[in-house]
Design an enzyme around this catalytic site. Structure first.
Site, PDB file in Angstrom:
ATOM      1  N   GLU A  46       0.819  -1.201   0.000  1.00 20.68           N
ATOM      2  CA  GLU A  46       0.000   0.000   0.000  1.00 20.68           C
ATOM      3  C   GLU A  46       0.853   1.252   0.000  1.00 20.68           C
ATOM      4  O   GLU A  46       1.940   1.286   0.565  1.00 20.68           O
ATOM      5  CB  GLU A  46      -0.914  -0.008   1.223  1.00 20.68           C
ATOM      6  CG  GLU A  46      -1.906  -1.127   1.110  1.00 20.68           C
ATOM      7  CD  GLU A  46      -3.096  -0.916   2.005  1.00 20.68           C
ATOM      8  OE1 GLU A  46      -4.105  -1.590   1.766  1.00 20.68           O
ATOM      9  OE2 GLU A  46      -3.030  -0.096   2.922  1.00 20.68           O
ATOM     10  N   CYS A  83       3.208   8.428   1.345  1.00 17.16           N
ATOM     11  CA  CYS A  83       3.738   7.478   2.323  1.00 17.16           C
ATOM     12  C   CYS A  83       4.053   6.171   1.593  1.00 17.16           C
ATOM     13  O   CYS A  83       3.173   5.553   0.993  1.00 17.16           O
ATOM     14  CB  CYS A  83       2.725   7.264   3.445  1.00 17.16           C
ATOM     15  SG  CYS A  83       3.299   6.130   4.714  1.00 17.16           S
ATOM     16  N   CYS A  89       6.077  -7.108   7.470  1.00 19.71           N
ATOM     17  CA  CYS A  89       7.137  -6.565   8.324  1.00 19.71           C
ATOM     18  C   CYS A  89       7.550  -7.632   9.330  1.00 19.71           C
ATOM     19  O   CYS A  89       6.727  -8.417   9.790  1.00 19.71           O
ATOM     20  CB  CYS A  89       6.646  -5.326   9.072  1.00 19.71           C
ATOM     21  SG  CYS A  89       7.965  -4.464   9.961  1.00 19.71           S
ATOM     22  N   CYS A 111       6.076  -4.983  16.203  1.00 20.22           N
ATOM     23  CA  CYS A 111       5.631  -4.009  17.202  1.00 20.22           C
ATOM     24  C   CYS A 111       4.183  -4.352  17.591  1.00 20.22           C
ATOM     25  O   CYS A 111       3.344  -4.610  16.727  1.00 20.22           O
ATOM     26  CB  CYS A 111       5.714  -2.591  16.642  1.00 20.22           C
ATOM     27  SG  CYS A 111       7.392  -2.143  16.137  1.00 20.22           S
ATOM     28  N   CYS A 117       1.016  -2.459  16.091  1.00 21.63           N
ATOM     29  CA  CYS A 117       0.972  -2.176  14.653  1.00 21.63           C
ATOM     30  C   CYS A 117       0.257  -3.283  13.898  1.00 21.63           C
ATOM     31  O   CYS A 117       0.532  -4.472  14.084  1.00 21.63           O
ATOM     32  CB  CYS A 117       2.390  -2.011  14.109  1.00 21.63           C
ATOM     33  SG  CYS A 117       2.424  -1.665  12.334  1.00 21.63           S
ATOM     34  N   GLY A 162       6.488  -2.057   6.438  1.00 22.18           N
ATOM     35  CA  GLY A 162       7.854  -2.566   6.451  1.00 22.18           C
ATOM     36  C   GLY A 162       8.826  -1.712   7.237  1.00 22.18           C
ATOM     37  O   GLY A 162       8.501  -0.613   7.691  1.00 22.18           O
ATOM     38  N   GLU A 163      10.012  -2.260   7.422  1.00 22.52           N
ATOM     39  CA  GLU A 163      11.091  -1.567   8.129  1.00 22.52           C
ATOM     40  C   GLU A 163      12.178  -1.250   7.090  1.00 22.52           C
ATOM     41  O   GLU A 163      12.926  -2.148   6.684  1.00 22.52           O
ATOM     42  CB  GLU A 163      11.612  -2.462   9.259  1.00 22.52           C
ATOM     43  CG  GLU A 163      12.911  -2.009   9.890  1.00 22.52           C
ATOM     44  CD  GLU A 163      12.916  -0.554  10.338  1.00 22.52           C
ATOM     45  OE1 GLU A 163      12.005  -0.129  11.076  1.00 22.52           O
ATOM     46  OE2 GLU A 163      13.840   0.173   9.933  1.00 22.52           O
ATOM     47  N   SER A 207      11.590   6.516   8.497  1.00 21.47           N
ATOM     48  CA  SER A 207      11.339   6.180   9.891  1.00 21.47           C
ATOM     49  C   SER A 207      11.810   4.760  10.172  1.00 21.47           C
ATOM     50  O   SER A 207      11.557   3.844   9.389  1.00 21.47           O
ATOM     51  CB  SER A 207       9.841   6.297  10.174  1.00 21.47           C
ATOM     52  OG  SER A 207       9.572   5.927  11.510  1.00 21.47           O
ATOM     53  N   SER A 230      11.181   5.673  15.722  1.00 23.18           N
ATOM     54  CA  SER A 230       9.972   5.303  16.463  1.00 23.18           C
ATOM     55  C   SER A 230      10.373   4.881  17.870  1.00 23.18           C
ATOM     56  O   SER A 230      10.891   3.793  18.072  1.00 23.18           O
ATOM     57  CB  SER A 230       9.246   4.149  15.757  1.00 23.18           C
ATOM     58  OG  SER A 230       8.850   4.564  14.468  1.00 23.18           O
ATOM     59  N   LEU A 231      10.135   5.763  18.805  1.00 16.52           N
ATOM     60  CA  LEU A 231      10.592   5.538  20.183  1.00 16.52           C
ATOM     61  C   LEU A 231       9.520   4.785  20.969  1.00 16.52           C
ATOM     62  O   LEU A 231       9.742   3.702  21.474  1.00 16.52           O
ATOM     63  CB  LEU A 231      10.886   6.902  20.811  1.00 16.52           C
ATOM     64  CG  LEU A 231      11.951   6.991  21.886  1.00 16.52           C
ATOM     65  CD1 LEU A 231      13.220   6.251  21.521  1.00 16.52           C
ATOM     66  CD2 LEU A 231      12.243   8.469  22.161  1.00 16.52           C
ATOM     67  N   ASN A 232       8.386   5.400  21.107  1.00 16.49           N
ATOM     68  CA  ASN A 232       7.176   4.751  21.632  1.00 16.49           C
ATOM     69  C   ASN A 232       7.193   4.370  23.101  1.00 16.49           C
ATOM     70  O   ASN A 232       6.165   3.967  23.654  1.00 16.49           O
ATOM     71  CB  ASN A 232       6.796   3.527  20.802  1.00 16.49           C
ATOM     72  CG  ASN A 232       6.516   3.909  19.356  1.00 16.49           C
ATOM     73  OD1 ASN A 232       6.121   5.035  19.084  1.00 16.49           O
ATOM     74  ND2 ASN A 232       6.727   3.003  18.434  1.00 16.49           N
ATOM     75  N   ASN A 285      -3.851   4.539  16.374  1.00 22.37           N
ATOM     76  CA  ASN A 285      -4.931   4.235  15.446  1.00 22.37           C
ATOM     77  C   ASN A 285      -5.329   2.794  15.715  1.00 22.37           C
ATOM     78  O   ASN A 285      -4.533   1.888  15.488  1.00 22.37           O
ATOM     79  CB  ASN A 285      -4.454   4.406  13.999  1.00 22.37           C
ATOM     80  CG  ASN A 285      -4.116   5.855  13.696  1.00 22.37           C
ATOM     81  OD1 ASN A 285      -4.922   6.760  13.921  1.00 22.37           O
ATOM     82  ND2 ASN A 285      -2.909   6.093  13.215  1.00 22.37           N
ATOM     83  N   CYS A 287      -1.227   5.635  10.194  1.00 24.19           N
ATOM     84  CA  CYS A 287      -0.039   4.923  10.658  1.00 24.19           C
ATOM     85  C   CYS A 287      -0.406   3.584  11.280  1.00 24.19           C
ATOM     86  O   CYS A 287      -1.285   3.498  12.119  1.00 24.19           O
ATOM     87  CB  CYS A 287       0.689   5.707  11.750  1.00 24.19           C
ATOM     88  SG  CYS A 287       1.267   7.295  11.260  1.00 24.19           S
TER      89      CYS A 287
HETATM   90  N1  SAH Z   1       9.014   0.360  10.537  1.00 24.71           N
HETATM   91  C1  SAH Z   1       9.246   1.771  10.538  1.00 24.71           C
HETATM   92  C2  SAH Z   1       8.413   2.455   9.500  1.00 24.71           C
HETATM   93  C3  SAH Z   1       6.934   2.423   9.743  1.00 24.71           C
HETATM   94  S1  SAH Z   1       6.523   3.987  10.295  1.00 24.71           S
HETATM   95  C4  SAH Z   1       9.052   2.329  11.939  1.00 24.71           C
HETATM   96  O1  SAH Z   1       8.653   1.578  12.814  1.00 24.71           O
HETATM   97  O2  SAH Z   1       9.362   3.473  12.192  1.00 24.71           O
HETATM   98  C5  SAH Z   1       5.082   3.745  11.046  1.00 24.71           C
HETATM   99  C6  SAH Z   1       4.916   4.668  12.238  1.00 24.71           C
HETATM  100  O3  SAH Z   1       3.609   4.438  12.701  1.00 24.71           O
HETATM  101  C7  SAH Z   1       5.874   4.328  13.365  1.00 24.71           C
HETATM  102  O4  SAH Z   1       6.314   5.482  14.020  1.00 24.71           O
HETATM  103  C8  SAH Z   1       4.999   3.530  14.307  1.00 24.71           C
HETATM  104  O5  SAH Z   1       5.426   3.662  15.630  1.00 24.71           O
HETATM  105  C9  SAH Z   1       3.640   4.127  14.049  1.00 24.71           C
HETATM  106  N2  SAH Z   1       2.540   3.200  14.295  1.00 24.71           N
HETATM  107  C10 SAH Z   1       2.535   1.867  14.165  1.00 24.71           C
HETATM  108  N3  SAH Z   1       1.328   1.359  14.497  1.00 24.71           N
HETATM  109  C11 SAH Z   1       0.551   2.394  14.840  1.00 24.71           C
HETATM  110  C12 SAH Z   1      -0.796   2.520  15.253  1.00 24.71           C
HETATM  111  N4  SAH Z   1      -1.581   1.452  15.372  1.00 24.71           N
HETATM  112  N5  SAH Z   1      -1.262   3.749  15.511  1.00 24.71           N
HETATM  113  C13 SAH Z   1      -0.471   4.832  15.377  1.00 24.71           C
HETATM  114  N6  SAH Z   1       0.799   4.781  14.967  1.00 24.71           N
HETATM  115  C14 SAH Z   1       1.312   3.578  14.704  1.00 24.71           C
END
Ligand code: SAH
Length: 369
Positions: A96, A128, A135, A139, A142, A186-187, A216, A239-241, A315, A358
């Site tokens: 996508e 995007c 992937c 996470c 995700c 993907g990463e 990212s 992506s710290l989270n 999301n 995202c």
């Molecule tokens: N794999 C890379 C690129 C994907 S970016 C990465 O992890 O950075 C996707 C972004 O969306 C990341 O910052 C991730 O933390 C965020 N993300 C993933 N799942 C999400 C969700 N359910 N709701 C909001 N953000 C999300």
């Protein structure tokens, strides 16, 4: 399975095209014309390329060469103007790609509807882009993670997504202002070579400045160092989270491999250009990482860095156990950061109604088809 197709011209550098021209007994300037046709004119078939002599084109066709653009098989249009494209690749796998008119920075956080200005549908837009089918990073919040990992995309497939959207939207950089974010499925740093090759060709060929691209990563530390050394490179988002190892390992198992100390060292040592700053993404999960305590820990973690934080309220989606935080929690979290001198922005979700936001890409399609 490796889908590197030897017939796709997209993704080839000028020197690789030159070799093809030589093998077909054509002068090397034909390779430059072919490069121009692929990346600047963005031809979808060799028949469109009238600058090339007919017999060269038919020789290429006999060899099985085509530009190799993906095919749009589905598209979903959101109320906010976002379009989510499902693209079919040569081997039938799909990825996508999302078109977001009016930019996706969401830094106003005011929730205003983009695209209200219908006279000009958009003044800038962000695409995007996906880097893998599925992937491997897993996470926990995700939706793409639930697909598992199918395969890497080739450089041509990464570029092909961008060109297909540009054609579809009748947009032409550099005149039209287009940003790219490598934040789709993907990463990217687990497909580093193809990704960097795509970036180079998107900058040099398609004409999108590297300063308008952002990649990212979930935190593949060695590749952060590699990116810093790349001649042509996008801006970096991490992506710290989570602000501590215990929580981050729970949410992002990749943290076992590269922990926060290693990640933050790579981030601190990342060679920023003039006026550039790092982005940290932080997905807020209700009652998990969204407390005042977490915000203070986060502020401490990034203190003194040339960085901003993008806050993303989760999301939600099927199969994900977490919940979206309340608006109050998001605003309070932001305030603690900004009070501590850390720039923090709330990202407006784009295309949530069509699962384009995202972390939502692709999953719904798999479930409904
Ligand atoms: N794999 C890379 C690129 C994907 S970016 C990465 O992890 O950075 C996707 C972004 O969306 C990341 O910052 C991730 O933390 C965020 N993300 C993933 N799942 C999400 C969700 N359910 N709701 C909001 N953000 C999300």
């Amino acid at each position: 399975m490796n889908a590197e197709s030897n017939t796709s011209l997209l993704g080839l550098e000028l020197q690789e095209l030159t070799r093809i021209a030589e093998e077909t007994d054509e002068p090397s300037y034909r390779a430059r014309q072919l490069f121009h046709a692929l990346y600047v004119e963005r031809a979808s078939s060799l028949d469109e390329v009238s600058t090339l002599p007919k017999d060269f084109r038919s020789k290429l066709k006999t060899e099985g060469f085509t530009p190799g653009l993906p095919e749009i098989t589905k598209q979903f249009v959101s109320a906010d103007g976002t379009v989510r494209y499902l693209m079919k690749l040569a081997d039938g796998e799909t990825v996508e790609t999302v078109w977001m008119p009016e930019g996706d920075e969401g830094e106003t956080g005011d929730g205003s509807e983009a695209g209200a200005d219908k006279a000009r549908a958009w003044s800038r837009a962000t695409i995007c882009v996906s880097s893998q089918v599925g992937c491997a990073v897993n996470c926990q919040f995700c939706l793409t993670a639930l697909l598992g990992m199918k395969r890497n995309l080739t450089a041509g497939e990464i570029i092909g997504q961008v060109i297909t959207v540009l054609r579809e939207q009748k947009v032409s950089p550099p005149q039209d202002r287009v940003n790219l974010v490598f934040m789709g499925m993907g990463e990217p740093f687990l497909n580093f070579e193809n990704f960097i090759k795509a970036v180079r060709l998107l900058a040099k060929g398609v004409g999108i400045p590297e300063s308008r691209m952002t990649v990212s990563t979930a935190g593949i530390v060695p590749r952060i160092f590699d990116l810093g050394e790349s001649g042509v490179r996008p801006k970096l988002a991490i992506s710290l989270n989570a602000p501590n190892d215990e929580l981050r390992t729970q949410l992002m198992p990749i943290n076992k491999k590269w922990n926060l100390e290693q990640l933050m060292t790579a981030a601190r040592e990342f060679p920023l250009r003039n006026r550039e700053r790092l982005t940290f993404e932080y997905v807020l999960l209700r009652n998990t990482n969204d407390s005042a305590h977490h915000a203070r820990q986060l502020a401490e973690l990034v203190r003194g860095m040339k960085a901003k934080i993008n806050l993303i309220a989760l999301n939600p989606g099927p199969g994900v156990a977490f919940q979206t935080p309340t608006d109050e929690a998001v605003l309070h979290f932001q305030k603690i950061l900004t009070d501590a001198g850390v720039p923090a922005f709330i990202r407006r979700p784009r295309g949530r109604d069509i699962y384009a936001a995202c972390g939502q890409l692709k999953r719904t399609i798999e479930m409904t088809s």
